[in-house]
Design a protein around this motif. Structure first.
Motif, mmCIF file in Angstrom:
data_model
loop_
_atom_site.group_PDB
_atom_site.id
_atom_site.type_symbol
_atom_site.label_atom_id
_atom_site.label_comp_id
_atom_site.label_asym_id
_atom_site.label_seq_id
_atom_site.Cartn_x
_atom_site.Cartn_y
_atom_site.Cartn_z
ATOM 1 N N ALA A 29 0.834 -1.208 0.000
ATOM 2 C CA ALA A 29 0.000 0.000 0.000
ATOM 3 C C ALA A 29 0.866 1.254 0.000
ATOM 4 O O ALA A 29 0.606 2.206 -0.752
ATOM 5 C CB ALA A 29 -0.922 -0.008 1.221
ATOM 6 N N CYS A 33 0.771 3.903 -3.078
ATOM 7 C CA CYS A 33 0.373 5.292 -2.825
ATOM 8 C C CYS A 33 1.543 6.236 -3.104
ATOM 9 O O CYS A 33 1.374 7.295 -3.722
ATOM 10 C CB CYS A 33 -0.107 5.466 -1.393
ATOM 11 N N VAL A 109 4.305 7.917 2.843
ATOM 12 C CA VAL A 109 3.836 8.046 1.462
ATOM 13 C C VAL A 109 4.322 9.372 0.861
ATOM 14 O O VAL A 109 4.762 9.416 -0.300
ATOM 15 C CB VAL A 109 2.298 7.940 1.404
#
Lengths: 237, 266
Positions: A29, A33, A109
């Protein structure tokens, strides 16, 4: 009695399997991202660097110089500490006293996005420079407005030319998510470290982490390779 | 052959006209004030030595190149141009985009969109620029491909075609927009000699149909046989202008005679 390897890696009460998979999910993830945020920064950076005006070019140059030149782990630290200071300041000014910080996933991120964006800037920029000017002129000569030229001619060809470089950047983004362990994000490396520490089996868990990284990298790499071959078809004879 | 047609079209307003068109690149003046007009149905070959400004002139007519000064009328409508730093700027992009759908261009290097098949190349502008229905345009595109002899190659990508095939596809792409004028910028200059004929044949058919065409070319025989008028550019100015009979007969203009004889010596 100490549990065997099988139980340690399994999904039973003494197994780390579930936590490792969850951490692998966090890794994927954060990578996805961060990579897509980086695409936004990369497109923006390429647009700045390709500008005919000096000021945007210098801003773009500044961006890529900083984020390709400073070690990524340092960027992560700076964002982590700088981010909390900034958020705390804003909250205190807004009448909410106390100490605040951003979620580590968000900071991670952003860090990956900024750094991979600097590399993606170069990927998009060089892909754009490879475009055939004549084909853009041919579109303009048909009365295509700019947005249509961008969407129908420039974007698909730029993506196709940028894809091999983007594939490399994706692979390094995937690995660099492990740097986020230093700010406490429970991704694959950190989870493996925890397991290694509490079972005293570092080789087993770090080995498993390595294998999981390889599997994720190979699978996504194959998907990207397929896309690359698909998009390259018109150029093959 | 050409004189009755000219008499026919002499009263209609010009499809393209320029007044005092100038263009400089830096300190080099490429076009030194061109007054020109083309009428419906005319086939005008623009000849001249390399560096005479003929391609630049053609590219100014659809504003792929921005003139430094002068005025441009297309279909009787003045194209809005405003002053810029070193050249004029488009005043109204929508006007230019609208006019460009009626003024199609064929390029020296074909410039087909390489990520689309031949058929997709033909359908792109009619569907996305003119907003015509896919089904309707598909039929017309197929008919156009049949006309230029490319039906069998309609699903090929440009990279899979020969130069001659690419240029015929590019001509079909221009025609399918139903333009009122066709601009050709050295359409055979990038082709192998044995492929030139197939492209010239398509162009000859178009001229016979009475299409309005402006052709920058080095194909002297083609220009002499097909044109209703020759425009000879010489160092950025109109050196001579007239029917092929007038100009190629010799003695009309010494600079043009010199140009032709140099050309014939090869």
């Amino acid at each position: 009695m100490t549990p065997g390897t099988f139980e340690l890696l399994g999904f039973g009460p003494q197994g780390w399997g579930f936590l490792l998979l969850k951490a692998a999910g966090t890794t994927i993830a954060a990578a996805i991202c961060g990579f897509f945020l980086g695409s936004l920064f990369g497109l923006l950076g390429a647009a700045l660097k390709l500008s005919s005006l000096l000021a945007p070019r210098m801003i773009g140059q500044f961006y890529t110089t900083i984020f390709r030149g400073v070690p990524e782990i340092l960027i992560v630290y700076l964002l982590f500490f700088g981010g909390s200071v900034a958020v705390t300041q804003v909250m205190n000014l807004g009448g909410f006293p106390g100490f605040y910080s951003l979620p580590v996933f968000v900071i991670g991120v952003i860090a990956i996005g900024l750094v991979s964006g600097a590399y993606q800037t170069e990927a998009y920029r060089s892909a754009f420079l490879r475009l055939n000017r004549g084909q853009i002129e041919a579109g303009a000569a048909c009365g295509m407005p700019r947005h249509l030229l961008l969407r129908r001619i420039i974007a698909p060809q730029t993506l196709r030319f940028a894809l091999p470089a983007l594939g490399n950047i994706w692979q390094s983004v995937l690995k660099e998510t492990s740097l986020l362990s230093v700010i406490g994000l429970t991704e694959l490396l950190r989870q493996a470290g925890t397991a290694a520490g509490s079972t005293r089996q570092p080789l087993l868990f770090y080995g498993i982490a390595a294998i999981l990284f390889l599997i994720i990298g190979r699978m996504t790499g194959a998907a990207l390779g397929g896309l690359e071959r698909h998009l390259a078809k018109p150029w093959s004879r | 052959m050409t004189s009755p047609m000219q008499a026919n079209t002499a009263n209609t307003s010009p499809v393209i006209a320029t007044e005092g068109l100038r263009k400089h690149f830096g300190t080099v003046e490429v076009l030194k004030g061109i007054d020109f007009s083309a009428r419906d149905g005319e086939v005008i070959s623009i000849l001249g030595a390399s560096g005479s400004g003929k391609s630049t002139f053609l590219r100014c007519l659809n504003l792929l190149e921005m003139p430094s000064a002068g005025r441009l009328h297309i279909f009787g409508e003045e194209v809005g141009l405003r002053a810029g730093k070193d050249r004029l700027r488009i005043a109204n992009r929508r006007q230019v985009d609208r006019l460009r759908t009626q003024v199609a261009m064929v390029f020296q290097n074909f410039c087909l969109w390489s990520h689309m098949t031949v058929l997709e190349n033909l359908m792109e502008a009619p569907v996305h620029v003119q907003g015509r229905s896919r089904a309707e345009i598909r039929e017309e595109a197929e008919a156009m491909l049949a006309r230029v002899g490319l039906t069998a190659r309609r699903d090929a990508y440009p990279a899979q075609l020969s130069g001659g095939q690419q240029q015929r596809a590019a001509i079909a792409r221009a025609l399918v927009m139903k333009p009122r004028v066709l601009l050709f910028d050295e359409p055979t200059s990038a082709l192998d000699p044995e492929l030139v004929g197939e492209v010239l044949k398509v162009m000859r058919d178009l001229a016979d149909e009475g299409r309005t065409m402006l052709i920058v070319t080095h194909e002297m025989a083609f220009a002499r046989d097909v044109s209703s008028r020759i425009l000879f550019l010489d160092q950025g100015q109109i050196g001579a202008e007239g029917t092929p009979q007038q100009l190629f007969g010799g003695g009309h203009n010494p600079r043009f005679d010199q140009f032709v004889s140099r050309f014939n010596q090869g």
